[in-house]
Design a protein around this motif. Structure first.
Motif, PDB file in Angstrom:
ATOM      1  N   VAL A 233     -33.161   7.892 -35.563  1.00  0.00           N
ATOM      2  CA  VAL A 233     -31.853   8.478 -34.962  1.00  0.00           C
ATOM      3  C   VAL A 233     -31.381   9.770 -35.624  1.00  0.00           C
ATOM      4  O   VAL A 233     -31.142   9.729 -36.562  1.00  0.00           O
ATOM      5  CB  VAL A 233     -30.669   7.259 -35.091  1.00  0.00           C
ATOM      6  N   LYS A 234     -31.388  10.754 -34.606  1.00  0.00           N
ATOM      7  CA  LYS A 234     -31.043  11.998 -35.046  1.00  0.00           C
ATOM      8  C   LYS A 234     -29.462  12.001 -34.903  1.00  0.00           C
ATOM      9  O   LYS A 234     -28.924  13.218 -35.235  1.00  0.00           O
ATOM     10  CB  LYS A 234     -31.817  12.900 -34.412  1.00  0.00           C
ATOM     11  N   ASP A 235     -28.972  11.487 -33.891  1.00  0.00           N
ATOM     12  CA  ASP A 235     -27.521  11.972 -33.651  1.00  0.00           C
ATOM     13  C   ASP A 235     -26.630  10.575 -33.564  1.00  0.00           C
ATOM     14  O   ASP A 235     -26.791   9.344 -32.736  1.00  0.00           O
ATOM     15  CB  ASP A 235     -27.429  12.478 -32.089  1.00  0.00           C
ATOM     16  N   PHE A 236     -25.869  10.110 -34.683  1.00  0.00           N
ATOM     17  CA  PHE A 236     -25.218   9.029 -34.722  1.00  0.00           C
ATOM     18  C   PHE A 236     -23.706   8.992 -34.142  1.00  0.00           C
ATOM     19  O   PHE A 236     -23.013   8.187 -34.220  1.00  0.00           O
ATOM     20  CB  PHE A 236     -25.289   8.662 -36.464  1.00  0.00           C
ATOM     21  N   ALA A 237     -23.756  10.112 -33.209  1.00  0.00           N
ATOM     22  CA  ALA A 237     -22.101  10.104 -32.704  1.00  0.00           C
ATOM     23  C   ALA A 237     -21.825   8.784 -31.620  1.00  0.00           C
ATOM     24  O   ALA A 237     -20.918   8.362 -31.749  1.00  0.00           O
ATOM     25  CB  ALA A 237     -22.149  11.517 -31.789  1.00  0.00           C
ATOM     26  N   PRO A 238     -23.073   8.474 -31.244  1.00  0.00           N
ATOM     27  CA  PRO A 238     -22.415   7.243 -30.229  1.00  0.00           C
ATOM     28  C   PRO A 238     -22.106   5.858 -30.991  1.00  0.00           C
ATOM     29  O   PRO A 238     -21.184   5.220 -30.631  1.00  0.00           O
ATOM     30  CB  PRO A 238     -23.807   7.114 -29.412  1.00  0.00           C
ATOM     31  N   TYR A 239     -22.715   5.873 -32.306  1.00  0.00           N
ATOM     32  CA  TYR A 239     -22.345   4.765 -33.044  1.00  0.00           C
ATOM     33  C   TYR A 239     -21.063   5.175 -33.669  1.00  0.00           C
ATOM     34  O   TYR A 239     -20.110   4.214 -33.745  1.00  0.00           O
ATOM     35  CB  TYR A 239     -23.479   4.592 -34.342  1.00  0.00           C
ATOM     36  N   ALA A 240     -20.688   6.242 -34.112  1.00  0.00           N
ATOM     37  CA  ALA A 240     -19.484   6.622 -34.748  1.00  0.00           C
ATOM     38  C   ALA A 240     -18.250   6.424 -33.709  1.00  0.00           C
ATOM     39  O   ALA A 240     -17.214   5.921 -33.992  1.00  0.00           O
ATOM     40  CB  ALA A 240     -19.429   8.004 -35.056  1.00  0.00           C
TER      41      ALA A 240
END
Length: 433
Positions: A233-240
């Motif tokens: 995972v390079k972009d954790f924005a959706p999780y955040a």
């Protein structure tokens, strides 16, 4: 994998040579250089790819520990076993996969290593344990002992325990129980979000978090419970975004390496202001990624922290910073130092480098360094040591003399848990030789 690349052999030889000459040996006085053949120890770790920083950090710790042993004269063996012999660390890159790790194991054995170290993946550790069990049964003349410094899936010293495997880190259930010492007192916490890496360790962390929350904080609602791919995972924005939208007042995670750094960075960027209860939030970029948003919000459990309020601890940490002055190299773990001390002790007690004799001696290892101590439990080969809980704060705040990685943020120790309180029962049914 081919046998260790020449450049790595040369690097290992250079390390051994510097140790023999007493270079960079801050923890011991000069002694006569060991003259015997080096005892080769293989480090099988991710030295490239997403978790290369964790592998290099481990290398620095273990290399420094071996320098200390070699600076005081090496491992004292009888003349028939080679006399005083230095430890030599040889690097093998697992590239973050079990297949490469197994290839590295074969190369290490072919290269003469009879002691193997690994830790940054419980899945890899499980694969190595299985391979070493089979190898040792098949080729008793080339047996291998596995020293594990970070793979903390509880199964490795429970149902999957092995005579040839020794773990020097507290396993995930022990770490979670330590975190619960603080969570139990966090009366403001009513909603928690669980997130972890989707492999044996991450699954074990979330499973134990659910169990211990139910037992100790049944009033806390779990408003999120999910796993994600390891190192992909390079972009954790959706999780955040989901974490923030859930209304969670705290995140509980065992994430490590970039999977933790990117998660906390994304949480900061979306404006999440809850607590982070972590296994590894005290290093490898996480404090810098959080910045002021992490002050008083990030809790980490460890076997030791630089701001532990003892003179011995401060002396030890200053010695490490002298050896590795770059802030980017600021990743030191006492357990890795104690592991190397235990290996040296077991070699001397065995009177040889025979893996079987050394394994039998390791079962009873008891070591101390700068006030920190630990002992191996023979029942399951789980090292027993004290644990500490720290809370992130600005450097210079009370209890925060040292920061992490030059970030300006460090961890104030808020709880110390003695070894006898940190231990947990084991289901291991070990077959001994």
């Amino acid at each position: 994998m081919m046998i260790l690349p020449r450049r790595h052999v040369l690097r290992a030889c250079a390390l051994a040579l510097s140790s023999l000459l007493g270079v960079a040996a801050p923890l011991a006085g000069a002694a006569a250089p060991p003259q015997g053949a080096p005892i080769r120890v293989a480090l099988i770790e991710s030295l490239s790819g997403s978790f290369a920083n964790t592998g290099e950090a481990v290398f620095r710790n273990i290399a420094w520990a071996m320098e200390r042993v070699n600076a005081r004269g090496g491992v004292a063996l009888p003349p028939a076993a080679g006399g005083a012999r230095p430890l030599m660390l040889v690097r093998y890159d697992s590239k973050g996969t079990n297949e490469e790790a197994l290839s590295a194991l074969r190369a290490a054995i072919d290269g003469g290593a009879r002691f193997v170290m690994q830790g940054n993946s419980s899945a890899t550790a499980a694969a190595l344990i299985d391979a070493i069990n089979k190898h040792n049964q098949r080729e008793p003349g080339k047996r291998v002992v596995f020293l594990n410094y970070s793979a903390v899936d509880p199964a490795l010293t429970n149902e999957k325990c092995s005579f040839w495997h020794f773990r020097f880190d507290a396993h995930a259930d022990m770490r979670m129980a330590a975190l619960m010492e603080v969570i139990r007192e966090d009366k403001a916490l009513q909603r928690a979000y669980l997130i972890g890496q989707d492999y044996s360790f991450g699954q074990a962390v979330l499973r134990e978090a659910r169990r211990q929350l139910a037992a100790q904080r049944p009033d806390v609602a779990i408003v999120g419970d999910e796993l994600h791919a390891v190192g992909r995972v390079k972009d954790f924005a959706p999780y955040a975004v989901k974490i923030k939208a859930s209304g969670a007042q705290a995140v509980i995670t065992g994430n490590w390496g970039n999977d933790l750094t990117l998660l906390v960075k994304a949480a900061r960027e979306v404006g999440y202001d809850g607590m982070f209860y972590t296994f590894y939030g005290n290093a490898l970029g996480a404090p810098a990624a959080l910045g002021d948003a992490g002050v008083g919000k990030v809790v980490a459990v460890a076997d030791w922290l630089p701001n532990l309020p003892t003179q011995g601890s401060e002396t030890f940490y200053r010695a490490f910073r002298e050896r590795f002055p770059s802030p980017q190299d600021d990743y030191v773990h006492m357990r890795m130092q104690l592991m190397v001390e235990a290996l040296a002790q077991a070699l001397q007690q065995a009177g040889s480098d025979d893996p079987l004799a050394v394994a039998r001696a390791l079962e009873h290892a008891s070591v101390r360094l700068y006030g920190q101590a630990g002992a191996m439990r023979a029942q399951d080969h789980q090292f027993q040591q004290s644990l500490v809980i720290g809370v992130m704060d600005r450097q210079g705040a009370p209890g925060v003399k040292f920061d992490v990685e030059g970030s300006g943020y460090g961890f104030r120790v808020v709880r110390q848990i003695a070894a006898d309180k940190a231990q947990m029962p084991s289901t291991c049914q070990m077959q001994r030789l």
